[in-house]
Design a protein around this motif. Sequence first.
Motif, PDB file in Angstrom:
ATOM      1  N   HIS A 185       8.102  -2.496 -10.403  1.00  0.00           N
ATOM      2  CA  HIS A 185       6.692  -2.312 -10.752  1.00  0.00           C
ATOM      3  C   HIS A 185       6.384  -0.870 -11.135  1.00  0.00           C
ATOM      4  CE1 HIS A 185       7.239  -1.346  -6.565  1.00  0.00           C
ATOM      5  NE2 HIS A 185       6.083  -0.742  -6.524  1.00  0.00           N
TER       6      HIS A 185
ATOM      7  N   MET B 211       7.550  11.346  -1.754  1.00  0.00           N
ATOM      8  CA  MET B 211       7.700  11.173  -0.311  1.00  0.00           C
ATOM      9  C   MET B 211       7.965  12.511   0.385  1.00  0.00           C
ATOM     10  SD  MET B 211       7.096   8.099   0.199  1.00  0.00           S
ATOM     11  CE  MET B 211       6.284   7.529  -1.276  1.00  0.00           C
TER      12      MET B 211
ATOM     13  N   TYR C  26       9.572   9.016  -7.102  1.00  0.00           N
ATOM     14  CA  TYR C  26       9.204   8.408  -5.811  1.00  0.00           C
ATOM     15  C   TYR C  26       9.711   9.223  -4.618  1.00  0.00           C
ATOM     16  CZ  TYR C  26       8.574   4.720  -2.306  1.00  0.00           C
ATOM     17  OH  TYR C  26       8.189   4.005  -1.206  1.00  0.00           O
TER      18      TYR C  26
ATOM     19  N   PHE D  82      12.706   0.111  -8.623  1.00  0.00           N
ATOM     20  CA  PHE D  82      11.447  -0.561  -8.322  1.00  0.00           C
ATOM     21  C   PHE D  82      10.875  -1.163  -9.612  1.00  0.00           C
ATOM     22  CE2 PHE D  82      11.512   3.170  -5.293  1.00  0.00           C
ATOM     23  CZ  PHE D  82      12.143   2.455  -4.296  1.00  0.00           C
TER      24      PHE D  82
ATOM     25  N   LEU E 178      15.472  -3.155  -2.315  1.00  0.00           N
ATOM     26  CA  LEU E 178      14.296  -2.385  -2.728  1.00  0.00           C
ATOM     27  C   LEU E 178      13.709  -1.619  -1.542  1.00  0.00           C
ATOM     28  CD1 LEU E 178      12.270  -4.603  -5.218  1.00  0.00           C
ATOM     29  CD2 LEU E 178      13.942  -2.825  -5.679  1.00  0.00           C
TER      30      LEU E 178
ATOM     31  N   TYR F 142       3.782   0.981  -0.807  1.00  0.00           N
ATOM     32  CA  TYR F 142       4.218   1.382  -2.143  1.00  0.00           C
ATOM     33  C   TYR F 142       5.184   0.383  -2.790  1.00  0.00           C
ATOM     34  CZ  TYR F 142       2.191   6.040  -1.467  1.00  0.00           C
ATOM     35  OH  TYR F 142       1.344   7.083  -1.275  1.00  0.00           O
ATOM     36  N   ILE F 143       5.962  -0.308  -1.974  1.00  0.00           N
ATOM     37  CA  ILE F 143       7.015  -1.164  -2.545  1.00  0.00           C
ATOM     38  C   ILE F 143       6.779  -2.650  -2.280  1.00  0.00           C
ATOM     39  CG2 ILE F 143       9.509  -1.630  -2.610  1.00  0.00           C
ATOM     40  CD1 ILE F 143       8.637   1.153  -3.701  1.00  0.00           C
TER      41      ILE F 143
ATOM     42  N   ALA G 116      10.730   7.251   2.456  1.00  0.00           N
ATOM     43  CA  ALA G 116       9.470   6.618   2.831  1.00  0.00           C
ATOM     44  C   ALA G 116       9.605   5.961   4.198  1.00  0.00           C
ATOM     45  CB  ALA G 116       9.084   5.570   1.788  1.00  0.00           C
ATOM     46  N   ASN G 117       8.643   6.226   5.092  1.00  0.00           N
ATOM     47  CA  ASN G 117       8.676   5.538   6.384  1.00  0.00           C
ATOM     48  C   ASN G 117       8.249   4.088   6.175  1.00  0.00           C
ATOM     49  OD1 ASN G 117       5.852   5.411   6.340  1.00  0.00           O
ATOM     50  ND2 ASN G 117       5.658   7.386   7.362  1.00  0.00           N
ATOM     51  N   PRO G 118       8.404   3.222   7.189  1.00  0.00           N
ATOM     52  CA  PRO G 118       8.140   1.790   6.977  1.00  0.00           C
ATOM     53  C   PRO G 118       6.742   1.484   6.441  1.00  0.00           C
ATOM     54  CG  PRO G 118       9.309   2.114   9.026  1.00  0.00           C
ATOM     55  CD  PRO G 118       8.987   3.483   8.515  1.00  0.00           C
TER      56      PRO G 118
ATOM     57  N   PRO H  95       2.968  -4.177  -3.578  1.00  0.00           N
ATOM     58  CA  PRO H  95       2.807  -4.383  -5.031  1.00  0.00           C
ATOM     59  C   PRO H  95       3.650  -5.545  -5.560  1.00  0.00           C
ATOM     60  CG  PRO H  95       3.155  -2.059  -4.564  1.00  0.00           C
ATOM     61  CD  PRO H  95       3.378  -2.786  -3.277  1.00  0.00           C
ATOM     62  N   ASN H  96       4.786  -5.791  -4.919  1.00  0.00           N
ATOM     63  CA  ASN H  96       5.659  -6.852  -5.410  1.00  0.00           C
ATOM     64  C   ASN H  96       5.278  -8.244  -4.925  1.00  0.00           C
ATOM     65  OD1 ASN H  96       7.868  -5.845  -7.205  1.00  0.00           O
ATOM     66  ND2 ASN H  96       8.036  -4.380  -5.538  1.00  0.00           N
TER      67      ASN H  96
ATOM     68  N   TYR I  69      15.179   7.269   6.245  1.00  0.00           N
ATOM     69  CA  TYR I  69      14.222   8.199   5.660  1.00  0.00           C
ATOM     70  C   TYR I  69      14.224   9.574   6.329  1.00  0.00           C
ATOM     71  CZ  TYR I  69      11.242   6.171   9.351  1.00  0.00           C
ATOM     72  OH  TYR I  69      10.749   5.697  10.538  1.00  0.00           O
TER      73      TYR I  69
ATOM     74  N   ARG J 160       4.773   3.409   4.514  1.00  0.00           N
ATOM     75  CA  ARG J 160       4.696   3.760   3.096  1.00  0.00           C
ATOM     76  C   ARG J 160       5.514   2.780   2.264  1.00  0.00           C
ATOM     77  NH1 ARG J 160       5.565  10.152   2.473  1.00  0.00           N
ATOM     78  NH2 ARG J 160       3.479  10.525   1.675  1.00  0.00           N
ATOM     79  N   THR J 161       6.683   2.379   2.778  1.00  0.00           N
ATOM     80  CA  THR J 161       7.491   1.394   2.071  1.00  0.00           C
ATOM     81  C   THR J 161       6.685   0.125   1.854  1.00  0.00           C
ATOM     82  OG1 THR J 161       9.573   2.244   2.909  1.00  0.00           O
ATOM     83  CG2 THR J 161       9.555  -0.046   2.220  1.00  0.00           C
TER      84      THR J 161
ATOM     85  N   SER K 215      13.701   2.430  -0.838  1.00  0.00           N
ATOM     86  CA  SER K 215      12.489   3.181  -0.517  1.00  0.00           C
ATOM     87  C   SER K 215      12.695   4.022   0.739  1.00  0.00           C
ATOM     88  CB  SER K 215      11.333   2.207  -0.329  1.00  0.00           C
ATOM     89  OG  SER K 215      10.238   2.864   0.222  1.00  0.00           O
ATOM     90  N   SER K 216      13.294   3.402   1.742  1.00  0.00           N
ATOM     91  CA  SER K 216      13.573   4.118   2.982  1.00  0.00           C
ATOM     92  C   SER K 216      14.561   5.260   2.721  1.00  0.00           C
ATOM     93  CB  SER K 216      14.143   3.135   4.005  1.00  0.00           C
ATOM     94  OG  SER K 216      14.458   3.783   5.197  1.00  0.00           O
TER      95      SER K 216
END
Lengths: 365, 270
Positions: free
Chosen positions: A91, A104, A100, A89, B172, B189-190, B181-183, B193-194, A75, B185-186, B176-177
């Motif tokens: 969802h 970020m 997304y 993703f 996934l 956000y990811i 996204a830092n861990p 929800p799953n 990141y 937020r991952t 995100s990373s």
Amino acid sequence: MAAIIELENLSKHYSSTIIGVDDVSLSVEDGEFVTLLGPSGCGKSTLLRMIGGFEAPTHGRIRLAERDVTWDPPYKRAVNMVFQDYALFPHMTVGENIAYGLKMMGMGRAEQRTAALEALTLVGLADRFDQRPNQLSGGQRQRVALARAIVRRPKVLLLDEPLSALDARLREQMQIELKHLHDKVGITFIMVTHDQTEALVMSDRVVVMEQGRIAQEGKPQDLYDHPVSPYVANFIGTTNFVPATVADATEAAATIETAAGSLQVLLDRPVAKGAEMTLGFRPEKTRALAEGEAAENALSGHVAEVIYYGLGVRVSVEIADGTRLYVDSLLADALARSTVPQVGTKMRVAVEPHNIFLFDGRVAP
Amino acid sequence: MTASSNAPGLVSRYGADTAFMTFVALLMGFLYVPIWVLIAFSFNDSRSLTWPLSGFTLDWYRTLWANGDIQAAVGNSFYVATFSTLLTLLVGVPAALALNKFHFPGKTMFRRLILLPITLPGIVTGISMLNMFRLFGFNLSLETVILGHATALLGIVVTQVFARLQRLPKSLEEASSDLGANPLRTFFYITLPNIRSAIIGAGLLSFVLSFDEIPVTFFLTGRDNTLPMYIYSTLRRGVTPEINAVGTLIVLASLILIILAVIVTRERER
């Protein structure tokens, strides 16, 4: 142009015996389309994942735009990846998926939407903005994954076998589309594939990997015309290999004995008289000779099999030591010259000296 | 011609269908007739539980309304079930995440040890925790029951959430990373929800199991009674229609919970 990615003696050793990537140094220029090509397990994916920051190298350094990013997490790197399974993703809607990465970055909602829509338009899916990934076909998901990665304007886009999940026709179409996209956005692309056609069609430069190391790198045509090893010759395109012995050698040329006759070859390095070598040549860089036709370099054998493939015929010729060689000719050409062969008949094949590769030793790739 | 050749096939298929439907009906009866009997008797105008029903009344619900003991027991049960569920989720979800994400020495052992309390009989969990609380000089109360339930239920949450995490592609979180996204937020956000529906499902199951748990509660409770314990103690005087009324209310509450759970998870799928 400056190097955007520099890999310096990069290695990934899982243990003292299991080596993923071994001492790879590579420099990729800004805006280049580079492909890492090799069979599964050659370390190409591991190399890509190290550039993305998903795996830590055990030795060496990675520089991105002249900054050392070896230990940065994904990141914090200005690279983005298109995953083999797309990793959309489930969802989120298509639009949310693409936005997304912008969210970020702290971009405002309205700008996110505009940029996401623009990226989606670029891949021709603007009307799918509010759909879910599971409502899309494989090819469409692939495009969304692309849009999601390029919308962040990364310095480098990494593509991990991006086309492997698509069917053959769609893959061909996407090869061209990806190439056009690369030209349009001007981002450096580094792609991993095991498909040589993909590598040849799409890339500015191909890096062939073998057991964690770089076997050869260069422009597609250079790799095709001047492979440095039987491994490369065999991996890119089809190559006939013939065991041979040096009968006589000068500085620039040599006479070589094979089971199918003696041949003249050009030399780029000195060879010793009596040395054991392996010859290689492409099936399409040959010419079936008509009865009584003279040629500088001719191999002779028996026709073992004739394979018809629409555009032409591929003849399998068996020479005296049992080696089988492929000889391709365009069908129209063969008919015109009445050289369409019959199984069991004798056949002579011409190969120009500059179309012959010469490898040291008796190697069976 | 076709009709005559098809006839035996049709007959045997019809026979098979009938047999199958009868089996299904029997199974459904076995599962649900007792509940219908309970509901019917809760409205029956007679103290004795005998067939046929003598008339319709809401008296039992009225006495229930006036019975302070039952109300206290229901309150206690909700208190225990709510907090033991929260506690298991608080410990179980991070445990499942750790199991999924990290490789550490003794991981397999850790996983088996977490799952062990599900397979242990409640009596063993109850007695051993009783000994422990005595040893440390804790007074028995509803809070000790909460600790006991949380221990016994931990395995359910961990297995459910862990199973869902295992089905979630690793790519996934990587994507995100990759997208910045830092861990943390991952996760929000990811990942969350799953696995949300798995957490809700495991939470509901824990709640229901804790609500009607007897063996662990029996050893670990102080003066306060939970509803199943109360019912159990009144049973010595026979099944009273009030108990049927409580049972009916619980069935109703469970139905509402199940429907809520379905709605919540549906929402997620869409």
